[in-house]
Design a protein around this motif. Structure first.
Motif, PDB file in Angstrom:
ATOM      1  N   GLY A   1       0.808  -1.215   0.000  1.00 23.20           N
ATOM      2  CA  GLY A   1       0.000   0.000   0.000  1.00 23.20           C
ATOM      3  C   GLY A   1       0.842   1.266   0.000  1.00 23.20           C
ATOM      4  O   GLY A   1       0.325   2.373  -0.099  1.00 23.20           O
TER       5      GLY A   1
ATOM      6  N   TYR B   1      -3.661  -2.801   9.453  1.00 24.73           N
ATOM      7  CA  TYR B   1      -4.977  -2.621   8.828  1.00 24.73           C
ATOM      8  C   TYR B   1      -4.875  -2.218   7.354  1.00 24.73           C
ATOM      9  O   TYR B   1      -5.533  -2.817   6.490  1.00 24.73           O
ATOM     10  N   SER B   2      -4.039  -1.225   7.050  1.00 23.21           N
ATOM     11  CA  SER B   2      -4.034  -0.746   5.662  1.00 23.21           C
ATOM     12  C   SER B   2      -3.316  -1.725   4.735  1.00 23.21           C
ATOM     13  O   SER B   2      -3.663  -1.840   3.560  1.00 23.21           O
TER      14      SER B   2
ATOM     15  N   LYS C   1      -5.350  -3.261   1.619  1.00 25.81           N
ATOM     16  CA  LYS C   1      -4.830  -3.121   0.255  1.00 25.81           C
ATOM     17  C   LYS C   1      -4.730  -4.478  -0.442  1.00 25.81           C
ATOM     18  O   LYS C   1      -5.164  -4.628  -1.595  1.00 25.81           O
TER      19      LYS C   1
ATOM     20  N   ALA D   1      -6.809   1.569   0.059  1.00 27.95           N
ATOM     21  CA  ALA D   1      -6.024   1.796   1.273  1.00 27.95           C
ATOM     22  C   ALA D   1      -4.619   2.226   0.897  1.00 27.95           C
ATOM     23  O   ALA D   1      -4.089   1.807  -0.137  1.00 27.95           O
ATOM     24  N   GLU D   2      -4.060   3.077   1.726  1.00 25.78           N
ATOM     25  CA  GLU D   2      -2.677   3.500   1.523  1.00 25.78           C
ATOM     26  C   GLU D   2      -1.909   3.322   2.813  1.00 25.78           C
ATOM     27  O   GLU D   2      -2.439   3.533   3.896  1.00 25.78           O
ATOM     28  N   THR D   3      -0.632   2.933   2.680  1.00 25.87           N
ATOM     29  CA  THR D   3       0.212   2.758   3.851  1.00 25.87           C
ATOM     30  C   THR D   3       1.262   3.858   3.843  1.00 25.87           C
ATOM     31  O   THR D   3       1.849   4.147   2.812  1.00 25.87           O
TER      32      THR D   3
ATOM     33  N   SER E   1       0.330   1.953   9.298  1.00 26.49           N
ATOM     34  CA  SER E   1      -1.050   1.867   8.851  1.00 26.49           C
ATOM     35  C   SER E   1      -1.692   3.255   8.822  1.00 26.49           C
ATOM     36  O   SER E   1      -1.385   4.110   9.631  1.00 26.49           O
ATOM     37  N   THR E   2      -2.551   3.469   7.860  1.00 29.28           N
ATOM     38  CA  THR E   2      -3.428   4.640   7.905  1.00 29.28           C
ATOM     39  C   THR E   2      -4.834   4.099   8.178  1.00 29.28           C
ATOM     40  O   THR E   2      -5.070   2.895   8.081  1.00 29.28           O
ATOM     41  N   SER E   3      -5.745   4.976   8.532  1.00 25.21           N
ATOM     42  CA  SER E   3      -7.098   4.500   8.830  1.00 25.21           C
ATOM     43  C   SER E   3      -7.738   4.006   7.533  1.00 25.21           C
ATOM     44  O   SER E   3      -7.508   4.552   6.458  1.00 25.21           O
ATOM     45  N   ILE E   4      -8.495   2.953   7.634  1.00 22.06           N
ATOM     46  CA  ILE E   4      -9.151   2.394   6.448  1.00 22.06           C
ATOM     47  C   ILE E   4     -10.656   2.609   6.578  1.00 22.06           C
ATOM     48  O   ILE E   4     -11.194   2.710   7.684  1.00 22.06           O
TER      49      ILE E   4
END
Lengths: 261, 261, 261
Positions: free
Chosen positions: C94, C119-120, C124, C130-132, C137-140
């Protein structure tokens, strides 16, 4: 040698390592804690030059590749030419054919002054029947003291077998070092660190058998002191570095548990 | 800058590293302890992309290979394009010709915003007579403050020379930072960690000279606090991380020992 | 499983890792602290042989290169043949296209028994938006429990999403583990360590979903115990190793915070 630690701390020898990616930091850090200067450099374009300004070379095949072996050969040739000690830590020999072959290639191509490994690694190198569980020793059928002595003779190297008791031999003299503590086996890397310490001691002591014996006594003594204050591998490692840093030749003198056979 | 640490902790900048295999974990961990997000990625297929989502790029040639240098050039070009700060830690320049050449290649190919090294590494880069003992500085004949200032002018970069006293110059302003503690030199990697911290501070402060000065004050202050509780390099390193984690702009404000020349 | 820790400590399974250069030491050391035997070997000439004598394979793409991916495929094929568990830690998926592609290549070429990520990263992989941020992790937007369950079904693997709460699913059963402490996020590498622990538990428990759930409970419980004594990431990491070392099945039994959905 009378005051190996004092000598290392006064002369600050440069100890060149080509080693594995797992314990490379601890190899560097323990070398520094003993008072020597670690340097890690594996590029074929510079490794021989780096060895050329160093006082010892430590090779460790823990995460070997064929390219890394090539760099080891370049550096070892430079070390041989400069007549500085070459230590080989034969990590994982007996686990895969590739390790067996690459260790044999090193031993067949350059002079290795000190060959170090755990019981099954050295037994395998010496031609005994032995298997290594990854990088962990398995029990060997042969007598370690006999293996060390005979392999030292046949290889004309100092042979160091580490374990609960360490055996060091140059073919004539054979020492058993009983310093150390079982918590040393609870953390990854004490074996690799031992090779770095042997390299550091050998860089100031031309009697490599004596240097290896001293190195293992000093490291083991620090381990014993650290274990007294520790509740597990985390605190043990912290205390181990503090104890090595605060070690002195006098302090170790009273703690050495070494036997000549 | 007024509250660099608060700013880092609020914005959590991504700091991309292409660094050495000895201290890579500590570079990552100290970046995290200061509140930034470390990422390490050296594959040529992705390194420019990773730089493209980052706020600073830290290059460290401690265990360089020619392939790693190629990746550094790709990432630095991406950083230049994005106008994010590029820090070069010139580890071991002055020890081998390969290091000298590769550092020169980087400096000649891309814009490096902050050039960092110990006294002999920077002196060598600046064209002075200097040799590095592996990755350890030797004493240099030239005046460090003069070297930093003139090299900053000629390179149009911020120059950072680390040692007992750190010298930072952009050619106009020259700062001497006297924070720090000798125990920082007892562990491997504080120099590399300093470069990561400089990158983190520069990612939130466009005045890179000010950012580098702050970074070294903050790190040195944490080192002073940690040293008070430590008995050697093991406990020092543990305490160093705790102190960095518990640092605040207010706490450091009263501890800064910095002089503008 | 009733006594997973006791079983690991009695059988000492060999856990082969092909992992990243940042946290490789901690992956090895935490494996050892739990009682298994870590081995790291990535050379294409030996990696399949090393997997062949191992009881689990842990793949981590944190600092991937295309050569390392090739070695991972060789080892995974050997693991598939031997029917030992393969864990993939999808670090940084991601964040760059290269990571996405290489993770897809692994999943498309060999059987992965347990797919782990934050999570991200998992979102992904599962085809969500989703982006990392580097490896963070970023919020999904999607519901983690639904993502885990559906991705487990479509991939026929156990899926593990780590975060403040960990979600583990094999498509039929879905567990949420709430053990752990926020200090675990203050140090680099706890995510990678979790994958090593999952591999260790899966090496002695053919129910991989149960093994992954247990692994995260045990690690989280040790984190909670360590946090009580710690003042920051430095002391936390030391205490974490001590607590893991002194853990027992009985101790964890009373601490498990797990929910089946």
């Amino acid at each position: 040698m009378k005051n190996p630690l004092k000598t290392i701390r006064e002369t600050k020898p440069l100890v060149h390592h080509i080693t594995n990616w797992v314990t490379i930091y601890d190899c560097a850090n323990i070398t520094r804690a003993f008072g020597a200067l670690p340097v890690m450099a594996h590029a074929p374009e510079e490794c021989a030059d780096m060895t050329g300004i160093s006082s010892a070379l430590v090779l460790n095949i823990g995460t070997l590749t064929s390219e890394i072996i090539d760099s080891m050969l370049l550096s070892a040739a430079a070390a041989n030419k400069k007549k500085i000690p070459v230590v080989l830590d034969a990590v994982g020999v007996g686990a895969t054919r590739f390790r067996d072959e690459m260790a044999a290639k090193i031993l067949g191509s350059v002079r290795v002054d000190i060959i170090k490994g755990n019981y099954s690694e050295i037994a395998k190198l010496a031609g005994e029947n032995a298997e290594t569980k990854g990088v962990e020793s398995t029990s060997i059928s042969a007598d370690p003291e006999k293996v060390a002595k005979e392999f030292a003779k046949s290889s004309s190297s100092v042979v160091v077998m580490t374990g609960k008791e360490d055996v060091i031999s140059d073919g004539n003299r054979t020492f058993v070092v009983k310093n150390g503590h079982e918590l040393m086996g609870s953390i990854v890397g004490t074996g690799c660190m031992a090779a770095s310490i042997i390299g550091s001691f050998a860089s100031v002591n031309p009697d490599y058998c004596d240097a290896a014996k001293d190195a293992l006594c000093y490291f083991g003594a620090a381990g014993e002191l650290a274990a007294k204050k520790s509740e597990g591998p985390g605190s043990f490692k912290v205390n181990l570095y503090d104890e090595v840093f605060n070690l002195s030749d006098e302090k170790v003198q009273d703690m050495m548990k070494v036997e000549e056979l």
